[in-house]
Design a protein around this motif. Structure first.
Motif, PDB file in Angstrom:
ATOM      1  N   SER A 105       0.832  -1.200   0.000  1.00 15.72           N
ATOM      2  CA  SER A 105       0.000   0.000   0.000  1.00 15.72           C
ATOM      3  C   SER A 105       0.866   1.248   0.000  1.00 15.72           C
ATOM      4  CB  SER A 105      -0.908   0.001   1.230  1.00 15.72           C
ATOM      5  OG  SER A 105      -1.603   1.213   1.327  1.00 15.72           O
ATOM      6  N   GLU A 150      -0.240   3.894   1.408  1.00 19.46           N
ATOM      7  CA  GLU A 150      -0.667   4.623   2.594  1.00 19.46           C
ATOM      8  C   GLU A 150       0.431   4.644   3.659  1.00 19.46           C
ATOM      9  OE1 GLU A 150      -3.283   6.266   2.512  1.00 19.46           O
ATOM     10  OE2 GLU A 150      -4.819   5.264   1.313  1.00 19.46           O
ATOM     11  N   TYR A 199       1.043   4.177   7.343  1.00 21.33           N
ATOM     12  CA  TYR A 199       0.303   3.521   8.419  1.00 21.33           C
ATOM     13  C   TYR A 199       0.818   3.920   9.803  1.00 21.33           C
ATOM     14  CZ  TYR A 199      -2.518   0.453   5.514  1.00 21.33           C
ATOM     15  OH  TYR A 199      -3.447  -0.037   4.633  1.00 21.33           O
ATOM     16  N   ASP A 256       0.823   2.161  13.221  1.00 25.06           N
ATOM     17  CA  ASP A 256       0.585   0.774  13.629  1.00 25.06           C
ATOM     18  C   ASP A 256       0.801   0.501  15.112  1.00 25.06           C
ATOM     19  OD1 ASP A 256      -0.419  -0.401  11.355  1.00 25.06           O
ATOM     20  OD2 ASP A 256       1.540  -0.917  10.551  1.00 25.06           O
ATOM     21  N   PHE A 308      -1.924  -1.881  16.148  1.00 24.22           N
ATOM     22  CA  PHE A 308      -2.107  -3.149  15.440  1.00 24.22           C
ATOM     23  C   PHE A 308      -1.327  -4.274  16.114  1.00 24.22           C
ATOM     24  CE2 PHE A 308      -1.219  -6.047  11.785  1.00 24.22           C
ATOM     25  CZ  PHE A 308      -2.536  -6.410  11.545  1.00 24.22           C
ATOM     26  N   THR A 354      -5.224  10.242  12.396  1.00 24.38           N
ATOM     27  CA  THR A 354      -5.267   8.848  11.959  1.00 24.38           C
ATOM     28  C   THR A 354      -6.730   8.404  11.917  1.00 24.38           C
ATOM     29  OG1 THR A 354      -5.107   7.939  14.215  1.00 24.38           O
ATOM     30  CG2 THR A 354      -3.032   8.318  13.029  1.00 24.38           C
ATOM     31  N   ASP A 396      -8.500   1.774   9.025  1.00 30.01           N
ATOM     32  CA  ASP A 396      -8.524   1.161   7.699  1.00 30.01           C
ATOM     33  C   ASP A 396      -9.521   0.001   7.743  1.00 30.01           C
ATOM     34  OD1 ASP A 396      -8.123  -0.036   5.279  1.00 30.01           O
ATOM     35  OD2 ASP A 396      -5.962  -0.312   5.499  1.00 30.01           O
ATOM     36  N   TYR A 432      -8.369  -3.339   6.559  1.00 30.38           N
ATOM     37  CA  TYR A 432      -7.371  -4.055   7.370  1.00 30.38           C
ATOM     38  C   TYR A 432      -7.625  -3.671   8.833  1.00 30.38           C
ATOM     39  CZ  TYR A 432      -2.937  -6.685   7.471  1.00 30.38           C
ATOM     40  OH  TYR A 432      -1.969  -7.662   7.632  1.00 30.38           O
ATOM     41  N   ARG A 471      -5.590  -1.581  11.833  1.00 31.52           N
ATOM     42  CA  ARG A 471      -4.574  -0.659  11.326  1.00 31.52           C
ATOM     43  C   ARG A 471      -5.202   0.719  11.120  1.00 31.52           C
ATOM     44  NH1 ARG A 471      -0.548  -2.922   6.858  1.00 31.52           N
ATOM     45  NH2 ARG A 471       0.840  -1.545   8.027  1.00 31.52           N
ATOM     46  N   PHE A 472      -4.367   1.738  11.262  1.00 31.90           N
ATOM     47  CA  PHE A 472      -4.825   3.117  11.101  1.00 31.90           C
ATOM     48  C   PHE A 472      -3.933   3.836  10.090  1.00 31.90           C
ATOM     49  CE2 PHE A 472      -6.913   1.769  14.836  1.00 31.90           C
ATOM     50  CZ  PHE A 472      -8.025   2.573  15.002  1.00 31.90           C
ATOM     51  N   ILE A 473      -4.522   4.764   9.369  1.00 30.16           N
ATOM     52  CA  ILE A 473      -3.829   5.470   8.297  1.00 30.16           C
ATOM     53  C   ILE A 473      -3.646   6.932   8.675  1.00 30.16           C
ATOM     54  CG2 ILE A 473      -3.967   6.159   5.863  1.00 30.16           C
ATOM     55  CD1 ILE A 473      -5.743   3.675   5.410  1.00 30.16           C
ATOM     56  N   TRP A 474      -2.446   7.435   8.430  1.00 27.88           N
ATOM     57  CA  TRP A 474      -2.172   8.845   8.659  1.00 27.88           C
ATOM     58  C   TRP A 474      -2.837   9.684   7.566  1.00 27.88           C
ATOM     59  CZ3 TRP A 474      -0.420  11.010  12.879  1.00 27.88           C
ATOM     60  CH2 TRP A 474       0.474  10.350  13.707  1.00 27.88           C
TER      61      TRP A 474
END
Length: 548
Positions: A97, A99, A101, A103, A106, A417, A420, A423, A426-429
């Motif tokens: 990805s 992106e 992440y 994490d 996670f 964040t 996602d 997934y 998990r987190f996306i900035w």
């Protein structure tokens, strides 16, 4: 003799192995909660909504409880998973990805706990992760994609929830635990590691003998996310509370009278500002604090104290209460009358949202200021030497309008964040919005002072962060509530409701605001003597700084 010794040795060895393989009932149930939640959001057939997933949990729990070894437990899980249908290869899942992440949240390492799961089961769970569901999740969605926090869908209401059924109690708790596990952006910051929380919560749920005890166990679970947004409501909560005429604050672990709701009630109240309350109805305040501490939500101690005082200052009865106080060096016992909440409401004061006070210094009550007031306010303040923005309240979305006058260019003031959903866990900035203005050629040139305390929460903290990027700004006060980010409201069933912070909010350099609160340049706390004297010591310090 040698044969007897060898036999005894082998017997002890086998007994040791058997003992090592045994798993406690709490551990079995905790592992079930984790697997059930993982499959709910990861398994292609389950996440697509092809099963009554709550019912699946209720059916598997008796089997889990009967398992007497790791091998037997893992076999139950494997058979369960095999019965859910095919997990087709996911070609998109292994693509890298673009992106960025975040994490820290996670963690699926529990797959490989050798004390609970066999290697075969661990590998099966890993295979599902690698070939996880991608598409519209059946149980969660993001109502506003530009924000990203989740909302629940397709969850049963359980209007007639049978709390006496121990499996139903577990179901509600497991549902909440997994929402936090996969969609709470600040899970990594909890005082007690989230994976361990199940081990303390499950015994409480199992031993609950009344509906109130069940709800209290859930409330303690919610409190453990350490989030000031994490309130809790349940059907067993009292419908009506009664209140005294006075307000309180907890200062240095003492409960202090800080003011009164109405002047007319103050005149007939035997308490005074600055009185330290020692007991209600002969129960020491310190005992009341300790008794209620585990049921009070909050990101930090300041925020928890803000809520803690209400737990025992209010009453479910309108009758008067005996209150013991310390006034100076003298202890007094008085009777205090309690009122319905409507009797405490006072008319809004005539004070406008802004005014000029001492020595050409502007003062703004951000809880009153509306967007339509900003232009007139800034015109009125253009020649002042400083503006004090009081954010010890909840603002009305005025920060971008104010920043137009304070910040001479577009500047970043936060990053965020969001979860996602392809997934889970998990987190996306994402870069945040900017504030300030290129177009305004007459930016305010005086000093800017921001006032904050534990009442500065959520949008108030966000507002503070936006105004902190001005050129000549200082923030003073005490730790804020430490709960920023759009809220996700959750209905768990049976009338049980709660919420949590749904996105992560950080300063542009990645500094956390959750639990810590906003950055403070000058720390100052109210004092008991200050309350007695009727002083606002934080505002006094602001005026001092504004004049310097």
């Amino acid at each position: 003799m040698t044969k007897h010794v060898l036999f005894a040795f082998l017997l002890l060895t086998f007994q040791g192995i058997a003992k090592a393989q045994q798993i406690s009932e709490t551990e079995k149930l905790a592992s079930t909660a984790k697997i059930w939640g993982f499959l709910k959001y990861y398994h292609p057939q389950v996440a697509d909504g092809k099963f009554d997933w709550d019912n699946q949990l209720l059916e598997i729990l008796p089997k889990v409880k009967s398992a007497n070894s790791k091998e037997a437990l893992s076999e139950i899980y494997l058979n369960w998973i095999d019965g859910l249908g095919e997990v087709p290869p996911c070609k998109k899942c292994d693509k890298k990805s673009d992106e960025a992440y975040f994490d820290k949240n996670f963690d699926l390492t529990w797959f490989y706990n050798p004390d609970i799961f066999t290697t075969k089961l661990s590998d099966k769970l890993k295979f599902i992760e690698q070939n996880r569901f991608k598409g519209k999740q059946h149980y969660v969605y993001a109502p506003y994609k530009e924000v990203g926090n989740i909302a629940l869908k397709n969850e049963p209401e359980y209007k007639n929830l049978d709390w006496t059924d121990p499996y139903m109690r577990l179901l509600i708790a497991f549902k909440y635990w997994n929402i936090v596990e996969y969609f709470f952006p600040y899970k990594y910051q909890t005082d007690q590691p989230w994976g361990e929380v199940l081990l303390t919560t499950i015994p409480q749920l199992q031993s609950a003998s009344t509906e109130k005890e069940f709800h209290s166990a859930l409330q303690e679970l919610v409190v453990k996310i350490d989030d000031s947004h994490g309130w809790f409501r349940a059907p067993t909560d009292p419908k009506t509370y009664f209140w005294p005429a006075f307000k309180t604050e907890i200062l240095n672990d003492e409960l202090v009278v800080s003011g009164f709701y109405k002047d007319s009630l103050r005149l007939n109240c035997p308490l005074k500002k600055g009185d330290v309350i020692l007991a209600f109805d002969e129960i020491p305040v310190q005992d009341l604090m300790e008794d209620n501490e585990s049921l009070v939500w909050g990101s930090n101690k300041a925020a928890k104290n803000r809520t803690l005082k209400y737990c025992f200052v209010r009453s479910t009865k309108k009758s008067s209460r005996k209150v013991k106080v310390l006034r100076g060096n003298e202890i007094k016992e008085v009777k205090v009358e309690y009122f319905e909440v409507d009797a405490l409401r006072s008319k809004p004061d005539a004070f406008k949202s802004w005014k000029i006070i001492q020595d050409s210094i502007g003062y703004v009550n951000m809880g009153k200021l509306e967007r339509g007031d900003v232009e007139e306010m800034m015109e009125g303040f253009k020649d002042t030497k400083a503006i004090i923005f009081d954010i010890r309240n909840y603002p009305n979305g005025t920060m971008y309008h104010i920043a137009h006058y304070l910040v001479p260019e577009r500047r970043n003031f936060f990053k965020m964040t969001y979860p996602d959903l392809d997934y889970p866990g998990r987190f996306i900035w994402r870069d945040g919005m900017q504030c300030g203005s290129f177009k305004n050629k007459r930016n305010y040139s005086g000093k800017v002072v921001l006032l904050v305390n534990e009442n500065t929460q959520s949008h108030a903290e966000f507002t503070t962060m936006a105004l902190q990027i001005a050129d000549n700004v200082v923030t003073i006060g005490s730790q804020t509530a430490g709960a920023d980010g759009n809220v996700s409201n959750l209905e768990l069933g049976g009338g049980i409701k709660t919420s949590l912070s749904g996105i992560g909010i950080f300063y542009p350099d990645g500094t956390e605001t959750q639990r810590k609160g906003v950055r403070i340049d000058v720390e100052i706390h109210p004092t008991i003597q200050g309350l007695r004297d009727g002083r606002d010591e934080v505002l006094e310090k602001a005026l001092e700084l504004a004049k310097s």
